[in-house]
Enzyme design. Structure first.
Site, mmCIF file in Angstrom:
data_model
loop_
_atom_site.group_PDB
_atom_site.id
_atom_site.type_symbol
_atom_site.label_atom_id
_atom_site.label_comp_id
_atom_site.label_asym_id
_atom_site.label_seq_id
_atom_site.Cartn_x
_atom_site.Cartn_y
_atom_site.Cartn_z
ATOM 1 N N SER A 301 0.814 -1.210 0.000
ATOM 2 C CA SER A 301 0.000 0.000 0.000
ATOM 3 C C SER A 301 0.857 1.275 0.000
ATOM 4 O O SER A 301 1.560 1.548 -0.964
ATOM 5 C CB SER A 301 -0.955 -0.040 1.195
ATOM 6 O OG SER A 301 -1.944 0.960 1.086
ATOM 7 N N ASP A 312 10.164 5.734 -9.945
ATOM 8 C CA ASP A 312 9.749 6.343 -11.216
ATOM 9 C C ASP A 312 10.414 7.699 -11.446
ATOM 10 O O ASP A 312 10.710 8.076 -12.583
ATOM 11 C CB ASP A 312 8.224 6.505 -11.252
ATOM 12 C CG ASP A 312 7.511 5.217 -11.638
ATOM 13 O OD1 ASP A 312 8.202 4.200 -11.862
ATOM 14 O OD2 ASP A 312 6.267 5.225 -11.721
ATOM 15 N N LYS A 326 -0.732 -4.095 -3.232
ATOM 16 C CA LYS A 326 -2.044 -3.624 -2.755
ATOM 17 C C LYS A 326 -2.166 -2.152 -3.119
ATOM 18 O O LYS A 326 -1.621 -1.286 -2.440
ATOM 19 C CB LYS A 326 -2.157 -3.846 -1.242
ATOM 20 C CG LYS A 326 -3.587 -3.841 -0.703
ATOM 21 C CD LYS A 326 -4.128 -2.466 -0.467
ATOM 22 C CE LYS A 326 -5.515 -2.496 0.142
ATOM 23 N NZ LYS A 326 -6.110 -1.142 0.262
#
Length: 452
Positions: A301, A312, A326
């Site tokens: 999460s 990224d 998740k």
């Protein structure tokens, strides 16, 4: 007896024919469905409602036990929600009341985060210092039984309800663990869960190690404080292993400390109000200090949002093992005053547009958990070893010589306190993932130095 058997066979045949009649008209439509979603027409919706009502009537009139429509609808709704995804659920009056109690007052827990993986109730991670952690529960353990109740077919909310209870009461979890030949039974005593979310330590002189155990409301503040207190830091190890997640705003805020622009995470759902972007801000952002982030299968999460977003943005090297996966958003929607739906309404997307739901974050460098064996050169004698060797040789010559221990050696041998603000070389070699992260960070620090 023969007559009775014939009656049962006839009844069974009638039921079969009725079911065939009910479902036959829908078989063609089902076969003609394509993978592309198409909303139901008004006629299809009406036919589906009629089918559902007919089946309810059949069950109520012919099922062997007495059942009423209300309980049947509740059961149908629970089954419907479970088949949507692992996190959506229908909460009847009792379940909704339990949720209200859990959000107020005090209750005992185990200190583990759980999720559904491949249809099995799986431990995402035990939280450091909690009863589950102390009992030896590990990330990836599959919970087979809670006390004597099997978890097959049980949803997450039902299992959480069974595991919570009064502090100082115990339960037994039967678990399946990888590489264990048979299931393990682990007894755990519930307690009030108090969590310290941020631990900061020093590695050598210029590396700051920050371990975030969960994302509570103090994470960003705690990390800022750690950075401020270690102002000679040349590189940061961000440890998110076994971090089950928590508050989204804290995950976004943590990434924002190290990124000065761009969308950190976006949330997309069917309803427009659920489509949100969370962006970085230029103010007080450290975009230069090298970072290595540690993750594993217990990272879920919010911790996946942090590690994935920093990855990224090319702001970190991610080291360890693939994360849990998740990345969905749930909200509780009351139905009347006593019931509710917990429904998945959106998914999270990382800056590159990729989702973490069921996919997780893949490390840049895979390193499995383990220790690194140290082999010292047998020909190398350290100063302390040499001194002891010479003293023992002197004792052989003159038995009357009184042995005088070096003050530093004596105090070191007698020391019982461990400095928990630093990570020693010995501790590093016991954690292969952390040792790899430190080596990679040192290379980044050298590269970073070269830029200037």
């Amino acid at each position: 007896m023969i007559k009775k058997s014939k009656k049962i066979i006839v009844a069974g045949l009638v039921s079969t024919l009725t079911a065939a009649y009910l479902f036959g008209s829908f078989a063609q439509a089902k076969d003609s469905n394509t993978t592309k979603f198409q909303p139901s027409t008004a006629k299809e919706k009406l036919e589906a409602y009629i089918k559902f009502t007919q089946i309810l009537n059949l069950i109520e009139s012919q099922y062997v036990d007495d059942v009423n429509t209300t309980s049947l609808v509740d059961k149908a709704l629970k089954g419907l929600m479970t088949n949507l995804d692992a996190h959506s659920t229908f909460m009847d009056t009792k379940s909704f009341k339990d949720l209200t109690v859990q959000t107020k007052g005090e209750f005992g827990g185990l200190g583990i985060s759980i999720g559904m993986k491949d249809g099995a109730l799986t431990v995402i991670a035990p939280i450091d210092g909690t009863p589950a952690f102390k009992a030896g529960i590990k990330s990836g353990d599959i919970i087979l039984k809670i006390n004597d109740e099997a978890t097959i077919g049980m949803n997450i909310d039902e299992s959480v309800k069974l595991m919570r209870g009064k502090p100082k009461t115990s339960l037994v979890l039967t678990i399946i663990r990888k590489k264990e030949p048979k299931p393990l039974k682990i007894k755990i005593t519930r307690d009030i869960i108090k969590i310290q979310s941020v631990y900061a330590k020093k590695i050598e002189d210029n590396i700051l190690y920050v371990h975030v155990t969960s994302f509570d409301q103090k994470v960003v503040k705690g990390v800022k404080k750690a950075i401020a207190e270690h102002n000679n830091t040349k590189g940061i190890i961000l440890d998110l292993r076994n971090n089950p997640g928590g508050l989204l705003d804290q995950a976004v805020g943590l990434v924002d400390l190290f990124v000065d622009k761009g969308v950190i995470v976006s949330q997309k759902g069917k309803v427009k109000t659920e489509n949100l972007n969370y962006s970085a801000h230029e103010k007080d952002s450290d975009i230069n200090t090298p970072i290595v982030t540690l993750v594993n299968g217990g990272s879920a999460s919010a911790s996946e949002i942090v590690s994935g977003a920093l990855q990224d943005f090319n702001r970190t090297i991610v080291v360890g093992e693939k994360t849990f996966g998740k990345g969905s958003v749930q909200v509780v929607m009351p139905i009347g005053e006593e019931e509710a739906l917990k429904l998945t309404v959106a998914r999270y997307y990382l800056p590159s547009g990729r989702t973490i739901q069921a996919l997780g974050v893949t490390p840049d460098i895979n390193v499995h958990l383990g220790e690194i064996e140290i082999k010292e050169d047998p020909l190398m004698l350290k100063e302390r070893d040499l001194k002891k060797h010479l003293e023992s040789e002197l004792e052989k010559i003159d038995g009357d010589i009184t042995k005088v221990e070096d003050a530093n050696t004596s105090s070191e041998n007698n020391a019982t306190e461990v400095d928990d603000t630093i990570i020693t070389e010995k501790q590093l070699y016991k954690d292969a993932q952390l040792k790899s992260a430190v080596d990679i960070l040192k290379a980044l620090i050298i590269t970073n130095k070269g830029r200037h």
